[in-house]
Structures are given as C-alpha cells and as structure tokens.
Write a protein that holds these residues in place. Structure first.
Motif, PDB file in Angstrom:
ATOM      1  N   UNK A 244       0.835  -1.213   0.000  1.00 12.95           N
ATOM      2  CA  UNK A 244       0.000   0.000   0.000  1.00 12.95           C
ATOM      3  C   UNK A 244       0.866   1.257   0.000  1.00 12.95           C
ATOM      4  N   UNK A 245       1.931   1.232   0.816  1.00 11.24           N
ATOM      5  CA  UNK A 245       2.812   2.401   0.883  1.00 11.24           C
ATOM      6  C   UNK A 245       3.524   2.625  -0.453  1.00 11.24           C
ATOM      7  N   UNK A 246       3.911   1.547  -1.108  1.00 10.91           N
ATOM      8  CA  UNK A 246       4.569   1.674  -2.413  1.00 10.91           C
ATOM      9  C   UNK A 246       3.612   2.327  -3.411  1.00 10.91           C
ATOM     10  N   UNK A 247       2.358   1.901  -3.376  1.00  4.79           N
ATOM     11  CA  UNK A 247       1.381   2.464  -4.318  1.00  4.79           C
ATOM     12  C   UNK A 247       1.074   3.916  -4.003  1.00  4.79           C
ATOM     13  N   UNK A 248       0.920   4.172  -2.701  1.00  5.25           N
ATOM     14  CA  UNK A 248       0.519   5.500  -2.245  1.00  5.25           C
ATOM     15  C   UNK A 248       1.643   6.524  -2.427  1.00  5.25           C
ATOM     16  N   UNK A 249       2.865   6.119  -2.041  1.00  3.64           N
ATOM     17  CA  UNK A 249       3.941   7.107  -2.011  1.00  3.64           C
ATOM     18  C   UNK A 249       4.828   7.066  -3.245  1.00  3.64           C
ATOM     19  N   UNK A 250       4.746   5.978  -4.005  1.00  2.00           N
ATOM     20  CA  UNK A 250       5.513   5.918  -5.255  1.00  2.00           C
ATOM     21  C   UNK A 250       6.997   6.101  -5.017  1.00  2.00           C
ATOM     22  N   UNK A 251       7.590   7.048  -5.723  1.00  2.00           N
ATOM     23  CA  UNK A 251       9.025   7.268  -5.648  1.00  2.00           C
ATOM     24  C   UNK A 251       9.503   7.688  -4.267  1.00  2.00           C
ATOM     25  N   UNK A 252       8.556   8.187  -3.457  1.00  2.00           N
ATOM     26  CA  UNK A 252       8.939   8.614  -2.110  1.00  2.00           C
ATOM     27  C   UNK A 252       9.157   7.421  -1.186  1.00  2.00           C
ATOM     28  N   UNK A 253       8.795   6.245  -1.639  1.00  2.00           N
ATOM     29  CA  UNK A 253       8.886   5.068  -0.790  1.00  2.00           C
ATOM     30  C   UNK A 253       9.547   3.936  -1.569  1.00  2.00           C
ATOM     31  N   UNK A 254      10.875   3.966  -1.572  1.00  2.00           N
ATOM     32  CA  UNK A 254      11.612   2.947  -2.322  1.00  2.00           C
ATOM     33  C   UNK A 254      12.229   1.964  -1.356  1.00  2.00           C
ATOM     34  N   UNK A 255      11.831   0.725  -1.472  1.00  2.00           N
ATOM     35  CA  UNK A 255      12.490  -0.261  -0.621  1.00  2.00           C
ATOM     36  C   UNK A 255      13.056  -1.387  -1.475  1.00  2.00           C
ATOM     37  N   UNK A 256      14.103  -2.018  -0.938  1.00  2.00           N
ATOM     38  CA  UNK A 256      14.801  -3.047  -1.705  1.00  2.00           C
ATOM     39  C   UNK A 256      14.305  -4.441  -1.382  1.00  2.00           C
ATOM     40  N   UNK A 257      13.861  -4.610  -0.127  1.00  2.00           N
ATOM     41  CA  UNK A 257      13.497  -5.961   0.295  1.00  2.00           C
ATOM     42  C   UNK A 257      12.610  -5.908   1.527  1.00  2.00           C
ATOM     43  N   UNK A 258      11.942  -7.027   1.769  1.00  2.00           N
ATOM     44  CA  UNK A 258      11.265  -7.212   3.054  1.00  2.00           C
ATOM     45  C   UNK A 258      11.989  -8.346   3.783  1.00  2.00           C
ATOM     46  N   UNK A 259      11.888  -8.326   5.116  1.00  2.00           N
ATOM     47  CA  UNK A 259      12.518  -9.411   5.884  1.00  2.00           C
ATOM     48  C   UNK A 259      11.456 -10.172   6.655  1.00  2.00           C
ATOM     49  N   UNK A 260      11.502 -11.505   6.547  1.00  2.00           N
ATOM     50  CA  UNK A 260      10.663 -12.410   7.342  1.00  2.00           C
ATOM     51  C   UNK A 260      11.537 -12.984   8.436  1.00  2.00           C
ATOM     52  N   UNK A 261      11.046 -12.964   9.683  1.00  2.00           N
ATOM     53  CA  UNK A 261      11.901 -13.395  10.797  1.00  2.00           C
ATOM     54  C   UNK A 261      11.218 -14.416  11.706  1.00  2.00           C
TER      55      UNK A 261
END
Lengths: 453, 453
Positions: A244-261
């Motif tokens: 949702x954040x990627x869609x909402x913020x677009x270029x303002x929210x760039x992430x490379x990965x998610x971590x599962x722990x």
C-alpha cells in the motif's frame, strides 16, 4: 574490566605451559629444538575443513612478550624464581612456522601448522594457538557449508549477539569472509576486516512508532532501498502495508526488500512473493532470518521458497551442531628425533611433515598424502609453506584476507562434488600416509616401547 | 590484529542499531524513554540458569563512547550524516539498569536485565549486552551442573584451548568462579579475576625426556607435591614408575597426585588406586581429564571410580550440549506505554517488571512470579535491583565476584532437589505471571491489534 590484548596475551596460556617452561629452563633444555604439529584428530561429521586462524597466530607470535604487570602476577604465585622471571622478561618467539594457508580445504591428521622452535617457546604458545585455530577453522568450515547450501544467494552474518563472547564474534567475521559469506551486521568486523556491513531494522523500531506504517514510512524515507521487517505484528498484513505504501507514495517510498523473521518461512515467502508480484513489485526481494543454518536453508530451497537472501546468526555463530574440533598440538620431533604419544586412540605421527595434494585428470582433488617433510612426491602439490622464519613473517606469511577467500573459492571448486553435500560423503576424502612416514612411525614406536619397558 | 577493547566496543554492535539510532535522532525520538527486557525465551533443557555477565555489561555502559577512529569508519560508510556523527561523538550511556544479581538461579521469561533509557541508547547496546549475558549465563549454568555432578570433588577448568576465541575463555573464568569451579588453568583468568590457577604437565614434557622416569624425576624435583601425567605411553606402567620412584627416592620425590587423561578412566582409576594403596601411597590422589562433562562425571562416580578431582575442558567450555541460549532483548515500554511483539511464538510481555521469588516453609524456592514493577507481592523476595542510575553504578551494581559466588551457593542450596538433577525436572520450576501483568499484556495486545487493523 578485562579484555585479551597484545599486552596480556602472553598470559593467555595454561599454567602448565609456564611450569614446564621453567622446568626446561632449569634443566637447560629450553633451547633444544622441538617440532609441534597442530592437527584435527577426527573429522567432526564434516567432509572438509577450511583452514583458518593463521594470521591471528602469526600476529600473536610477532608481538608475544611478558609485560611487567604479567611478570608481577607470576611472581605473586610463588612458583617461579626470580631468574626465570628475568628470562621471561626477555622472552620472544624466534622460531619457524610452517602452515597450510588460510582458506585451503584440509582433513583430519594433516598438520595445519607446524612449529619448529626452542621447546620452551613452542610449548608456551600452545594454548593461544589452539584456541584461535580451533575456533576459526571450525567456524570457517561451518560457514562454508552455509554458503554452499544457499546456492549463490546472499548470506549475511547476524550472529554476534548470541556467540561465545566478543572475540568469537569478531574473529568469525574474518572466517566468514574467507568462507565466502558476503556481509556482516557486526560493525567492528566491517571496520577491522573490510567486510561489507549490512542490516535491516528491529521489531523495537516498529513498536516505537504509533503504527507499523509510520515506522516503514520513516525508515524508508531516511534509507531509500532499505529492507523492512514485516513480522512484528502479522507478517502478511505487514506485506500488505508495504504494498500500500509503495502504491501511495511511489518514488517517495523505495524499498529493496522485506525481511521475514518468524513463522513458516517457506509458506510466508511464497505468499509474500505472490502478493508483491501481483502488485507489480517484482523488484522487491525477500530476505529471511530466524534459526537458520545450512540444513534449514537447504530445506527451504528444496521446498522452492522464493527467498533471495538469508541472515544467519546463532546456529552458524555457535557452530551449534559441532561446537568444537578435536584439535591437538603435539610434539613430533625433539632434537632431531621423532617423538610421539602412544596413548590409546590418541597416538600421533612423529617427525616434520609435508602434505601433498594429488589431483585427478579433471583437476579435482583425488587424495592427500601426509609425508616426511623432505620427501618429494611427484605430481603432488605441497600444502605446507614456511610462513615465519626466526620469528619474522616470510612473504608467504603475509597473505591477505582476499587471497584466502579466493583460495577457498578455488579449493572448494576443485573438491569432488560428494564432499560439498551436507551429509557425510561416502567414501570420505582419502588421506594417506607415505611409506616413509609410516616406517618412521613404526620405528619410533618400537624405540619408545623398548626404552619404556 | 584485532581485539575488542573499551576503545572500540561501541562498534561491537549490529549495523541496524546505528541506522535505527540515526532514524530516531532524525525523528526527534532518540531521547524518548524506553524499557528493554533481556530474558531467555525457553529453558534450554536445563532446570535453572545462573545469571551471569552483569559486571561486564555495567563496565561497558560506563565506558561506552565512540572514538575518532570509530567515527571515521562510520563516516566512510556513507550512511551517516555529519551532524549524527557529531551526536555520536558526544554519546554516553545515561540510563538506568535493573538486574537480577549475578549468581542468582533464574528461569525462562524472567528479565535478567531491564534497561530504562532514551531509546537510542537502550537500542545501541543490544548486541554487546546480549553477547555477554547470553554467553556468561550459558556457561555459568553449564558449570554449575558440572560442580553438582562432581559432588564436592575438585573441578578445574582446562578449557581455554578449544573454546570460541579468547574472550570466551577469559569470561568463562569469571562465570566458573561464580558457579563454584575451584581453579582454572588459564593464567590470565587467574590474574584478572583472582581465580586460583592450577595445572599439571603435558605429554610433550614426558616425551622430551629420554625416559618417562627422567621426566617424572625432573618435574617432581622442581615442584614437590605436583601432579604427574601417567598416560603418555602406558597408563598403569606409568603408575608403576611413580610408585618405584616414590620408594627409591623417598622424601626427594614428593607428589600430590597422578593424572589419567585417556582410556577407560573408571577401570584405570580403580587399578591405579589399588596399586598406590598397596604401595602405602594412599595420600597420592587421582585426577582425571579428557572429554569430561557433567554426564561423564556422574557416570564415573556412579561406577564408583576413585577419582579425587576432574580437569574439565572442551565440553564445558563450548557448552557443547546447549551451545546457546534463546535469549532476547525486547522493547517492553515506550514513553510510559507498554509495547510488545505479537509474532507467533515470539511475543513478549509489556511494561516494566519485577520478579518475586516465593519460598516454602522449609526455605526452598517454591515458585516465581513475574509482576509489574510497582506491584508489592507479600512474602515474595524481589529479585531485580537497580544496579545503575543515570549511567552510574549504584551500590548494588558494585557486587564482587566473591559475593556472586556465595549467592550462587546459597541460591542452589534453596532450590528444590529435583532441579539439581541432570535430567529435566518434572515438574519444572513454576514461573507465574501476576494477574496485573497478564491484564496489561492483554490490554496492549488488544490495543495493538486494533490499531494495526
């Protein structure tokens, strides 16, 4: 407070090394030349070991000295005479060291290190040398299995927090580097060994924000391309928030990965991958951590878990399935004559040695031969090199970490494939004893048995 | 070369602690007060743990700072801004620490340490604090079992050579001291912690002499009352030589003990005892070493092996049956509000806490209650004390090693006997959660689930 440093490392020794040294000194034997072999008696359920720890040992030998504080403490014990303490004040390591270079795959019985020095010197260093070579070789060997299991995926060291003390965590970083681990979370390891440092975020960071979204937004804003930890409350809910954040913020929210722990990593990774892909976020990678080791990684990949990288901590860092090697440091020659222990199951081979590695026609290692040091075995690659002469490093003793890492990479590539499996190889890698060395062993055994009866 | 010292310990941290700290700093959250709990999630097949490592942690907190070298390295990473690096240059630990004193028997879920500090500070210290408490508590707990198994016989630490690095071997000595081990072979451990040092002789000393008798004569001459190692060639033959020398040399050859280091220790000890007794040498003791741990010692004593003391090395030193504890350092309160993780199986209890121990009418520990920090539970002994306030040790933070050792002795004496067995106690020691803390946990969970959905 108490740390081991160059200033006090001379006292990082077992008391008997010092009482024996004083005895040798009194008996006038302290300058008689001895050879000690450092080797692993039995393979600890591994198909190969990666030699590691030599550089630490050479530094120790170069800087070994007794500080006034150390001498004062020894004097306080009431077991050492004043003239012996003066002798210790002048003590330096002046011997020669032969070693198999760091990063070389090695096997049981092979001398990883051979020290040729006045017996008092060669004896005193036993405790420290064994401590560093045993641990560093043990953990490099473990890490090498983890790297192999990950099949080229990123492996990062997350282990410092549950390892055995600070030195272990630090020295592991150099062992990991040699074994092919790509990065460490331990900043000091990065500083001292040039290992790339890496890290994501902790659950506490998420919890310290009013909502998970707030935490994600703040962290990604400051560190574009970062990795977000998504399992603080509910893993797949966390993934949905990232999307949702990627869609909402677009270029303002760039992430490379998610971590599962936590949780069922294979199922969660598959579900997260599907959700990310469907959202057009195929470039966001999945990074997994939590109770990982080579067995668990192999299992996850066998299940087809779409995981791009692994944070591996406690189990690798404590070598939890084999927390020690059955290492030994044994007298093999004294005043030019072969020596050995005869104790049941703990006998060792006498004399100075060389290890030769033979390769098959395809360039794969076929077998090793442990031989006398002055044997020439045609076609065999001699593994032991002189790394220190008269207490000074030779050129071969000035190996870099990068060279050791490359040596490990090439050495593993030349091992027969069955040795790279996690299960025990059948047959194990063959290590033979040269005929001359066998004959020497027999002769020394006979001599000792006669003289002792 | 590379050692961890007070000068660089600030970089003994995971990278994410620093990136989170910078994020808190940027967000203006770095001074918001947080509470972190350090606890062990699950008992690792032990009936109790001995709290250990606090003094090391307090020293670290007192001296924590970023050197110019550390700051230069961080700057080189390109992730930290100049003003944040200036902030780090001024960084000191100014928080409060509550802890269960070293030597106290503790159980899963109980906060061994509770840090109340600005979140940036409390977060940064995680890696080092976990590293030291996890290892020292793990090895003190292991050693306590070894001491119990030896039933009052001498236990000496011989482990340095195969432990995980130099810091582990050193810090183990203080853990061993607290756990009741009587002596160590590690000289530096003796110097830094005042632990009695001990040792015998190595096989190499015997081998460096023309005959075993020569070696025995020389060593006993220099060290009257010493321990002679008799298994270099043939154990019982070695014992015969000791007896012959005692008869031949009389007062000139005084030894205190023999050491067995290989073979069937129970049988050899019985045979050696018989031979010594028959020779009128009942005062010579029998000391055993070689692959010992609490299980093996219990087995030897159950077989009636006449062994007077044990040298215990690798298996205790690497905590080989349980090389790590499932320790965690978790945010439990932030700006006065309870916080927790909800992850499956990894959830923690929110809020500041106190642990109360309740004793039965015979003075034995009956159960513990983990409660909110401001609860008063009548009849319960509160275990957490304030050991540091505003970055300075309180009086309770200036505990001595001797006091911790005595606390362990008394604490164990008050445990129900089933907990002192090597096998897992049925039922395990009861640890309850106070009603108020349970209610708080439920309330925080509800709040988080609402706010996150």
């Amino acid at each position: 407070m108490s740390w081991v440093t160059d200033e006090n490392a001379a006292l990082f020794t077992d008391l008997y090394e010092l009482t024996m040294l004083q005895a040798y000194y009194r008996e006038g034997l302290d300058t008689a030349v001895a050879t000690f072999d450092l080797f692993v008696r039995q393979m600890p359920g591994r198909n190969y070991l990666l030699a590691c720890g030599l550089d630490t040992v050479l530094h120790y030998l170069e800087t070994l000295h007794f500080s006034q504080e150390a001498l004062d403490y020894l004097a306080s014990l009431g077991r050492f005479d004043a003239d012996f303490l003066e002798y210790l004040a002048r003590f330096r390591f002046t011997g020669d060291v032969y070693a198999i270079p760091e990063g070389t795959p090695v096997f049981a019985g092979e001398p990883l290190l051979q020290v040729v020095a006045p017996i008092g010197q060669a004896q005193l260093i036993e405790t420290f040398v064994l401590n560093q070579i045993t641990f560093q070789t043990g953990i490099a060997s473990k890490a090498s299995r983890v790297v192999t299991a990950a099949q080229g995926r990123l492996v990062a060291d997350f282990g410092a927090r549950r390892m055995h003390g600070a030195d272990a965590a630090l020295k592991a970083v150099r062992a990991y580097y040699i074994a092919g681990i790509q990065a460490t979370s331990l900043v000091l390891g990065g500083q001292l060994y040039g290992m790339p440092v890496t890290g994501t975020m902790a659950h506490s960071y998420v919890e310290a924000h009013p909502t998970e979204e707030d935490a994600f937004r703040a962290f990604a804003g400051l560190y574009p391309g970062t990795t977000l930890l998504v399992d603080t409350y509910d893993t797949l809910e966390g993934v949905r928030k990232v999307i949702a954040l990627c869609k909402e913020a677009g270029d303002q929210f760039q992430i490379g990965a998610i971590r599962l722990d936590s949780g069922d990593l294979a199922t969660l990774a598959r579900e997260a991958r599907r959700m990310l892909d469907e959202a057009g976020l195929a470039h966001i990678k999945i990074f997994a951590s939590g109770s990982l080791d080579e067995y668990r990684i192999a299992e996850l990949l066998a299940q087809g878990a779409p995981i791009d990288g692994f944070g591996v901590g406690t189990r690798m860092g404590t070598i939890s399935d084999r927390p020690y090697l059955d290492s030994a440091y044994k007298l093999s020659e004294f005043e030019g004559e072969g020596r050995m222990k005869l104790s049941l199951k703990k006998a060792n081979l006498p004399g100075r040695k060389q290890v030769f590695r033979f390769y098959d026609e395809n360039g794969y290692a076929a077998y090793d031969v442990i031989a006398c040091h002055d044997e020439q075995l045609e076609g065999g690659e001699p593994l032991l090199r002189c790394v220190m002469r008269g207490g000074q490093r030779t050129e071969a003793g000035q190996d870099t970490l990068a060279a050791a890492r490359e040596r490990a990479r090439q050495g593993l590539a030349r091992l027969p494939e069955r040795l790279l499996m996690l299960e025990e190889a059948v047959p194990p890698y063959p290590v033979r004893i040269s005929e001359r060395l066998q004959a020497l062993g027999e002769a020394v055994r006979q001599r000792l048995m006669h003289q002792e009866t």
